[in-house]
Design an enzyme around this catalytic site. Structure first.
Site, PDB file in Angstrom:
ATOM      1  N   LYS A 255       0.792  -1.203  -0.036  1.00 40.11           N
ATOM      2  CA  LYS A 255       0.098  -0.087  -0.041  1.00 40.11           C
ATOM      3  C   LYS A 255       0.961   1.247  -0.163  1.00 40.11           C
ATOM      4  O   LYS A 255       1.991   1.172   0.421  1.00 40.11           O
ATOM      5  CB  LYS A 255      -0.968  -0.021   1.208  1.00 40.11           C
ATOM      6  CG  LYS A 255      -1.735  -1.195   1.280  1.00 40.11           C
ATOM      7  CD  LYS A 255      -2.917  -1.263   0.214  1.00 40.11           C
ATOM      8  CE  LYS A 255      -3.812  -2.475   0.484  1.00 40.11           C
ATOM      9  NZ  LYS A 255      -4.932  -2.326  -0.403  1.00 40.11           N
TER      10      LYS A 255
ATOM     11  N   ASP B 114      -0.132   0.004  -4.405  1.00 40.16           N
ATOM     12  CA  ASP B 114      -1.525   0.323  -4.593  1.00 40.16           C
ATOM     13  C   ASP B 114      -2.004   1.487  -3.689  1.00 40.16           C
ATOM     14  O   ASP B 114      -1.778   1.529  -2.485  1.00 40.16           O
ATOM     15  CB  ASP B 114      -2.333  -0.880  -3.922  1.00 40.16           C
ATOM     16  CG  ASP B 114      -3.724  -0.534  -3.775  1.00 40.16           C
ATOM     17  OD1 ASP B 114      -4.112   0.237  -4.166  1.00 40.16           O
ATOM     18  OD2 ASP B 114      -4.393  -1.737  -3.494  1.00 40.16           O
TER      19      ASP B 114
ATOM     20  N   GLU C 177      -1.418   0.591  -8.747  1.00 40.91           N
ATOM     21  CA  GLU C 177      -2.957   0.192  -8.445  1.00 40.91           C
ATOM     22  C   GLU C 177      -3.906   1.195  -7.949  1.00 40.91           C
ATOM     23  O   GLU C 177      -3.163   1.869  -7.004  1.00 40.91           O
ATOM     24  CB  GLU C 177      -2.976  -1.180  -7.673  1.00 40.91           C
ATOM     25  CG  GLU C 177      -4.261  -1.720  -7.665  1.00 40.91           C
ATOM     26  CD  GLU C 177      -4.175  -3.056  -6.729  1.00 40.91           C
ATOM     27  OE1 GLU C 177      -3.439  -3.675  -6.881  1.00 40.91           O
ATOM     28  OE2 GLU C 177      -5.508  -3.220  -6.093  1.00 40.91           O
TER      29      GLU C 177
ATOM     30  N   GLU D  99     -10.962  -3.014  -8.822  1.00 43.78           N
ATOM     31  CA  GLU D  99     -11.931  -3.642  -7.545  1.00 43.78           C
ATOM     32  C   GLU D  99     -12.802  -2.627  -7.415  1.00 43.78           C
ATOM     33  O   GLU D  99     -14.025  -3.167  -6.858  1.00 43.78           O
ATOM     34  CB  GLU D  99     -10.635  -3.746  -6.608  1.00 43.78           C
ATOM     35  CG  GLU D  99     -10.581  -2.440  -5.927  1.00 43.78           C
ATOM     36  CD  GLU D  99      -9.686  -2.654  -4.647  1.00 43.78           C
ATOM     37  OE1 GLU D  99      -8.182  -2.680  -4.811  1.00 43.78           O
ATOM     38  OE2 GLU D  99     -10.248  -2.728  -3.434  1.00 43.78           O
TER      39      GLU D  99
ATOM     40  N   ASP E 221     -13.488  -7.883  -9.762  1.00 43.49           N
ATOM     41  CA  ASP E 221     -13.736  -7.972  -8.288  1.00 43.49           C
ATOM     42  C   ASP E 221     -15.105  -8.879  -8.189  1.00 43.49           C
ATOM     43  O   ASP E 221     -15.867  -8.730  -8.882  1.00 43.49           O
ATOM     44  CB  ASP E 221     -14.016  -6.692  -7.636  1.00 43.49           C
ATOM     45  CG  ASP E 221     -14.512  -6.875  -6.170  1.00 43.49           C
ATOM     46  OD1 ASP E 221     -13.657  -6.962  -5.253  1.00 43.49           O
ATOM     47  OD2 ASP E 221     -15.684  -7.256  -5.702  1.00 43.49           O
TER      48      ASP E 221
ATOM     49  N   HIS F 248      -8.902  -8.808  -8.091  1.00 46.25           N
ATOM     50  CA  HIS F 248      -8.861  -8.280  -6.869  1.00 46.25           C
ATOM     51  C   HIS F 248      -9.542  -9.124  -5.854  1.00 46.25           C
ATOM     52  O   HIS F 248     -10.482 -10.022  -6.315  1.00 46.25           O
ATOM     53  CB  HIS F 248      -9.369  -7.081  -6.707  1.00 46.25           C
ATOM     54  CG  HIS F 248      -9.711  -6.394  -5.371  1.00 46.25           C
ATOM     55  ND1 HIS F 248     -11.116  -6.515  -4.661  1.00 46.25           N
ATOM     56  CD2 HIS F 248      -8.815  -5.860  -4.525  1.00 46.25           C
ATOM     57  CE1 HIS F 248     -10.710  -6.144  -3.451  1.00 46.25           C
ATOM     58  NE2 HIS F 248      -9.462  -5.913  -3.251  1.00 46.25           N
TER      59      HIS F 248
END
Lengths: 433, 433
Positions: free
Chosen positions: A219, A247, A273, A300, A323, A350
């Site tokens: 992240k 992400d 992402e 996602e 997703d 995802h």
């Protein structure tokens, strides 16, 4: 001839905000939750399950939305549903009054997805196959009939879809054998939550490599300096050959994303992402152009096939992150998978959350066996969290998703998990709120 | 110092599906409805009202969504809200758990809009001004502070917005005087519902011209032959000088829209409205290019400023049809109005439904007085339907919207209307379902 005679939704929440699992730049305190649907049949041993993954507040509202649409399933024979899942899905998405509340987006759209997925679970349990296998065994025309081409026919026509699926038939048997023997590659976000200290991140990253993962994801997006430091540490920890992705969970504006990503330095990123808002096909395209050769992954939170279509048309993304519970179920995900095949893009689902791994793996496996075939870039997200609550939990061997062989579509949880974590009156919540 | 101490939502539905008022190609049987919110204060004579317009099923769910977000208003002093409506709006839209259910789209986003608009109603009632006047009297910096620039800063920055607003100050007093004297031009959809026979359409079209309307709009998109015939009849009825627009309500795919519109023949169309899905900025751009010089109008279903932004960036639309209850309230509509000013596009609000005229007129008037100024293409939709239920109903004189002068933001209905049409137990529904 089992028949749907009723349904029950349950507000299931896991108190994950008490730790920092799942924390990222946008979602600081998620309680991983499921608006959980059981479609009941007149056979007491047969129910179909679907769910919408949410992160807490509003999960009750998500259940109420499912209640409104689940009525469409009641009274239907499963054998009849099995023959008309395309029409069934359309009937939910096109309800002429409910449509106003979207259209085809947000809470009501996800509710349609849960009902559609629960119907698929029933259909698969009656056919005796896991969803990936059930779908892979359908004929190209039967698959085309599942898709609502409304609003995407400028990107893919039914006959183009038929051609893609027909061509893929040649490798179907070989791919299925390979899937059963080797599974599909997973990647992991487990080391990368923002709440983790550097030492924990490094330890988990090394562990991931030792476990065989070829791609890990961190992240990012709160502090540029933190991101630079963490990426450098992660790259050192995993070595030059393991792929590294980040992400941002939508924290940046378009120009901010470009500047931030280009300031990260060369850590050989595999993808970035969700650099910005998931509705912004035009913005993602600008970002993709400006950060090349670094590539964009997203999906996602992409609310429907129409936004995905624009992203593919505009070269906004290089990895299509479907997703299981964001769009209108299996059917709309098949539309997205077909568009990805048309545009030559890998589908990299995802997952994580509650049950997303269990559900979306079927779609990745179907894509591999019967649509996109071999693709070195196909990889499925894996987060090792909450799987113990699922009747058919994901099976990871050597960092690969092994195909579930039991009948169903993946969303069924253990009754005890459902009742223990029912919000707000289940035993895990009583006295905690 | 009045303070919000509670709230009440009511599921109000008008049984419009019993006639065919409001029928179009997409919405065959709408029951025009309002998820109606009252924010109560400790002053028994002061409440703030907001609503989401829906078309029937799901209106209860819309109320439940408002219930979840209205809690943000409880405990707030109105004077405090008045100073921080930008932050208040952001707090609703950015609730870190609820955000997952959108983000910023569909049912939960509209719920945020209702709460924000009800708070504006309170703020205006305390300031003693109608919303259009209250907003027009704010300073450029105060207006900028109302806007969430997140995800739109690649199209408009706060300093660009400030510049637009500062420049507009020069004509503010003159525009306000002109507004009070002359109002703003309306256009009417009353003749054009699909359910109406040709004779009724012709009669109503002639009546509209006699009433002074300079633009009328017909629904279209079910049968090309019908559309050609109706447009020819309508053009004959209204003469060459009155503008004629059509509204497809999203029934076409992209290529279908292009072919259909180009096959209509030359009836000098002013615009084609909602030719395809409202999420499809890229598709609208393709349509706009292919049907020029006919122009595209859209917006009533555009879910947030981010889709509007892309449509402006991509030249997808020529008329920006904001809606009072689709996006996150007054604040997000100000963002859209500012972007329209930046891109030089006229704002032509969507209205009709339940209370949409009453609410959106304020935004058009604010745009005229303090943002976009004079624009010959600015026109506000008018449907003469259900106004009798509103405490401050729209006033149309010579086919122009005359500015409301009473304090408030427009959504307040008469108590008796609310109770009579409460669903399913109000007297107008009892025994009817």
């Amino acid at each position: 001839m089992p028949k749907v005679i009723g349904f029950k939704t349950t507000d299931v929440r896991f108190p994950t905000s008490r730790g920092l699992d799942g924390s990222d730049a946008m979602n600081q305190d998620p309680d991983y939750s499921a608006a959980y649907l059981e479609l009941k049949t007149d056979d007491p041993n047969l129910s179909g399950y679907g769910l919408v993954f949410t992160i807490g507040r509003g999960n009750d509202l998500q259940c109420a939305a499912i209640d409104l649409l689940a009525t469409y399933a009641v009274g239907r024979e499963v054998s009849d549903l099995a023959k008309s899942m395309g029409d069934f899905a359309k009937s939910l998405v096109r309800d002429s009054q409910m449509r106003w509340l979207g259209p085809e987006k947000g809470l009501t759209h996800m509710a349609a997805g849960a009902v559609i997925n629960a119907a698929w679970d029933l259909v698969c349990k009656v056919s005796g196959k896991p969803l990936w296998k059930h779908l892979s065994d359908l004929s190209p025309q039967e698959l085309v009939d599942l898709v609502d081409f409304r609003y995407i026919s400028d990107a893919i026509t039914p006959s183009e879809a038929l051609e893609i699926l027909t061509k893929a038939q040649a490798n179907r048997v070989k791919n299925e054998a390979s899937l059963i023997a080797n599974g599909l590659p997973a990647y992991t976000t487990t080391p990368g939550w923002l709440g983790y200290a550097d030492e924990k991140m490094i330890r988990l990253a090394k562990q991931a490599v030792a476990d065989g993962f070829k791609l890990i994801k961190l992240k990012c997006g709160v502090s540029l300096e933190d991101d630079k430091r963490r990426l450098k540490l992660a790259r050192e920890a995993i070595g030059p050959d393991v792929k590294l992705a980040i992400d941002a969970n939508q924290v940046w504006d378009v120009n901010e994303a470009i500047n931030w990503i280009n300031a990260l330095g060369d850590v050989n990123l595999h993808w970035v992402e969700e650099p910005t808002n998931p509705d912004d096909a035009v913005g993602h395209a600008a970002i993709a152009k400006a950060i090349a050769p670094v590539k964009v992954a997203t999906g996602e939170h992409v609310t429907n096939r129409i936004i995905f279509k624009q992203m593919m048309q505009s070269k906004s993304l290089s990895f299509v992150q479907i997703d299981a519970s964001r769009v209108a179920g299996v059917n709309e995900n098949i539309a997205i998978i077909l568009m990805a095949a048309k545009f030559g893009l890998p589908v990299c689902p995802h997952a994580g959350g509650v049950g997303l791994c269990e559900m979306v793996q079927h779609l990745a496996m179907f894509d591999y066996v019967a649509v996109g075939g071999e693709n070195p870039d196909r990889v499925v997200e894996f987060v090792d969290h909450l799987h113990e609550h699922f009747v058919v939990p994901t099976e990871i061997e050597n960092a690969r998703y092994m195909p579930p062989l039991k009948a169903g579509a993946g969303a069924q949880m253990f009754d005890k998990s459902v009742s223990d974590f029912t919000y707000p009156n289940g035993p895990e919540w009583i006295g905690q709120i």
